[in-house]
Design a protein around this motif. Sequence first.
Motif, PDB file in Angstrom:
ATOM      1  N   ASP A  40      13.492  26.472  15.437  1.00 56.21           N
ATOM      2  CA  ASP A  40      12.716  27.713  15.273  1.00 56.21           C
ATOM      3  C   ASP A  40      12.748  28.553  16.545  1.00 56.21           C
ATOM      4  OD1 ASP A  40      12.093  26.937  12.694  1.00 56.21           O
ATOM      5  OD2 ASP A  40      10.088  26.196  13.226  1.00 56.21           O
ATOM      6  N   LYS A  41      12.588  27.900  17.680  1.00 54.85           N
ATOM      7  CA  LYS A  41      12.615  28.592  18.965  1.00 54.85           C
ATOM      8  C   LYS A  41      13.992  29.224  19.211  1.00 54.85           C
ATOM      9  CE  LYS A  41      11.151  27.634  23.695  1.00 54.85           C
ATOM     10  NZ  LYS A  41      10.724  26.601  24.633  1.00 54.85           N
ATOM     11  N   PHE A  42      15.053  28.486  18.908  1.00 55.35           N
ATOM     12  CA  PHE A  42      16.411  28.989  19.073  1.00 55.35           C
ATOM     13  C   PHE A  42      16.658  30.179  18.155  1.00 55.35           C
ATOM     14  CE2 PHE A  42      21.022  28.518  17.828  1.00 55.35           C
ATOM     15  CZ  PHE A  42      21.550  29.021  19.004  1.00 55.35           C
ATOM     16  N   LYS A  43      16.255  30.063  16.886  1.00 51.20           N
ATOM     17  CA  LYS A  43      16.486  31.152  15.935  1.00 51.20           C
ATOM     18  C   LYS A  43      15.682  32.402  16.300  1.00 51.20           C
ATOM     19  CE  LYS A  43      16.613  28.156  12.074  1.00 51.20           C
ATOM     20  NZ  LYS A  43      16.386  27.954  10.656  1.00 51.20           N
ATOM     21  N   ALA A  44      14.533  32.209  16.900  1.00 47.43           N
ATOM     22  CA  ALA A  44      13.687  33.353  17.270  1.00 47.43           C
ATOM     23  C   ALA A  44      14.287  34.167  18.408  1.00 47.43           C
ATOM     24  CB  ALA A  44      12.289  32.868  17.651  1.00 47.43           C
ATOM     25  N   ASN A  45      14.937  33.493  19.377  1.00 48.12           N
ATOM     26  CA  ASN A  45      15.553  34.188  20.502  1.00 48.12           C
ATOM     27  C   ASN A  45      16.613  33.264  21.104  1.00 48.12           C
ATOM     28  OD1 ASN A  45      16.272  35.410  22.951  1.00 48.12           O
ATOM     29  ND2 ASN A  45      14.226  36.245  23.259  1.00 48.12           N
ATOM     30  N   GLU A  46      17.813  33.367  20.564  1.00 46.90           N
ATOM     31  CA  GLU A  46      18.883  32.444  20.961  1.00 46.90           C
ATOM     32  C   GLU A  46      19.137  32.477  22.461  1.00 46.90           C
ATOM     33  OE1 GLU A  46      22.402  33.000  18.599  1.00 46.90           O
ATOM     34  OE2 GLU A  46      21.351  32.498  16.739  1.00 46.90           O
ATOM     35  N   ARG A  47      19.254  33.666  23.018  1.00 44.98           N
ATOM     36  CA  ARG A  47      19.587  33.769  24.446  1.00 44.98           C
ATOM     37  C   ARG A  47      18.498  33.144  25.312  1.00 44.98           C
ATOM     38  NH1 ARG A  47      23.960  34.736  27.998  1.00 44.98           N
ATOM     39  NH2 ARG A  47      22.903  34.057  29.850  1.00 44.98           N
ATOM     40  N   ALA A  48      17.245  33.426  24.990  1.00 48.29           N
ATOM     41  CA  ALA A  48      16.145  32.864  25.783  1.00 48.29           C
ATOM     42  C   ALA A  48      16.157  31.338  25.704  1.00 48.29           C
ATOM     43  CB  ALA A  48      14.804  33.415  25.302  1.00 48.29           C
ATOM     44  N   TYR A  49      16.414  30.793  24.532  1.00 48.14           N
ATOM     45  CA  TYR A  49      16.452  29.333  24.395  1.00 48.14           C
ATOM     46  C   TYR A  49      17.635  28.751  25.172  1.00 48.14           C
ATOM     47  CZ  TYR A  49      15.944  24.690  22.438  1.00 48.14           C
ATOM     48  OH  TYR A  49      15.764  23.330  22.306  1.00 48.14           O
ATOM     49  N   LEU A  50      18.783  29.387  25.074  1.00 47.93           N
ATOM     50  CA  LEU A  50      19.952  28.904  25.823  1.00 47.93           C
ATOM     51  C   LEU A  50      19.702  28.938  27.328  1.00 47.93           C
ATOM     52  CD1 LEU A  50      22.862  30.560  23.815  1.00 47.93           C
ATOM     53  CD2 LEU A  50      22.316  28.115  23.930  1.00 47.93           C
ATOM     54  N   ASP A  51      18.977  29.949  27.781  1.00 50.33           N
ATOM     55  CA  ASP A  51      18.712  30.071  29.218  1.00 50.33           C
ATOM     56  C   ASP A  51      17.805  28.965  29.753  1.00 50.33           C
ATOM     57  OD1 ASP A  51      20.403  32.213  29.602  1.00 50.33           O
ATOM     58  OD2 ASP A  51      18.819  33.725  29.396  1.00 50.33           O
ATOM     59  N   GLU A  52      17.179  28.208  28.869  1.00 50.61           N
ATOM     60  CA  GLU A  52      16.374  27.057  29.292  1.00 50.61           C
ATOM     61  C   GLU A  52      17.250  25.855  29.657  1.00 50.61           C
ATOM     62  OE1 GLU A  52      13.333  26.056  26.459  1.00 50.61           O
ATOM     63  OE2 GLU A  52      12.707  28.150  26.250  1.00 50.61           O
ATOM     64  N   TRP A  53      18.541  25.938  29.355  1.00 57.49           N
ATOM     65  CA  TRP A  53      19.457  24.827  29.572  1.00 57.49           C
ATOM     66  C   TRP A  53      20.403  25.130  30.725  1.00 57.49           C
ATOM     67  CZ3 TRP A  53      18.655  20.429  26.920  1.00 57.49           C
ATOM     68  CH2 TRP A  53      17.778  20.510  25.846  1.00 57.49           C
ATOM     69  N   GLU A  54      20.797  24.107  31.455  1.00 60.88           N
ATOM     70  CA  GLU A  54      21.693  24.257  32.609  1.00 60.88           C
ATOM     71  C   GLU A  54      23.153  24.331  32.170  1.00 60.88           C
ATOM     72  OE1 GLU A  54      20.992  21.640  35.946  1.00 60.88           O
ATOM     73  OE2 GLU A  54      18.958  21.274  35.224  1.00 60.88           O
ATOM     74  N   MET A  55      23.406  25.186  31.211  1.00 62.66           N
ATOM     75  CA  MET A  55      24.760  25.381  30.716  1.00 62.66           C
ATOM     76  C   MET A  55      25.424  26.484  31.517  1.00 62.66           C
ATOM     77  SD  MET A  55      23.591  25.384  26.713  1.00 62.66           S
ATOM     78  CE  MET A  55      25.058  26.164  26.116  1.00 62.66           C
ATOM     79  N   SER A  56      26.755  26.468  31.538  1.00 58.55           N
ATOM     80  CA  SER A  56      27.471  27.572  32.179  1.00 58.55           C
ATOM     81  C   SER A  56      27.317  28.821  31.313  1.00 58.55           C
ATOM     82  CB  SER A  56      28.953  27.230  32.343  1.00 58.55           C
ATOM     83  OG  SER A  56      29.606  27.234  31.083  1.00 58.55           O
TER      84      SER A  56
END
Length: 130
Positions: A40-56
Amino acid sequence: MSKKPYHDIPGTTIFDPAMALMGYHLNQFAISLMKAENRDKFKANERAYLDEWEMSEEQKQAVLARDYNWMMSLGGNVYFLAKIFSTDGLSFQVAAASMTGMTQEEYAQMMLDGGRKPEGNLYKQEQHNG
């Protein structure tokens, strides 16, 4: 990444320890989607959720583009990435078809016909040299 004897098998990305290390955070993100609240969090704002992770940034862009081949080249494990396409409501067959450039119907027929044939698969060096 050092050259390995299996680095350039046509049509294949090998998930080895080096790829696992490269894709650790990408795969952890994907696994997080097993929980409904994270989906649900990812679908609500994908970029914001991705930014919580130490991904490139490249890994994040691959996720946003839903380019599974790109994600796998960046260390994504297809079984973990399945959580992303499941979150999008896609079946494994639909996602696999997208990775081959086929429609879902073409992919299903190919599998019924015995799977992908090696003809037409290029070594990585052939793909880049045109």
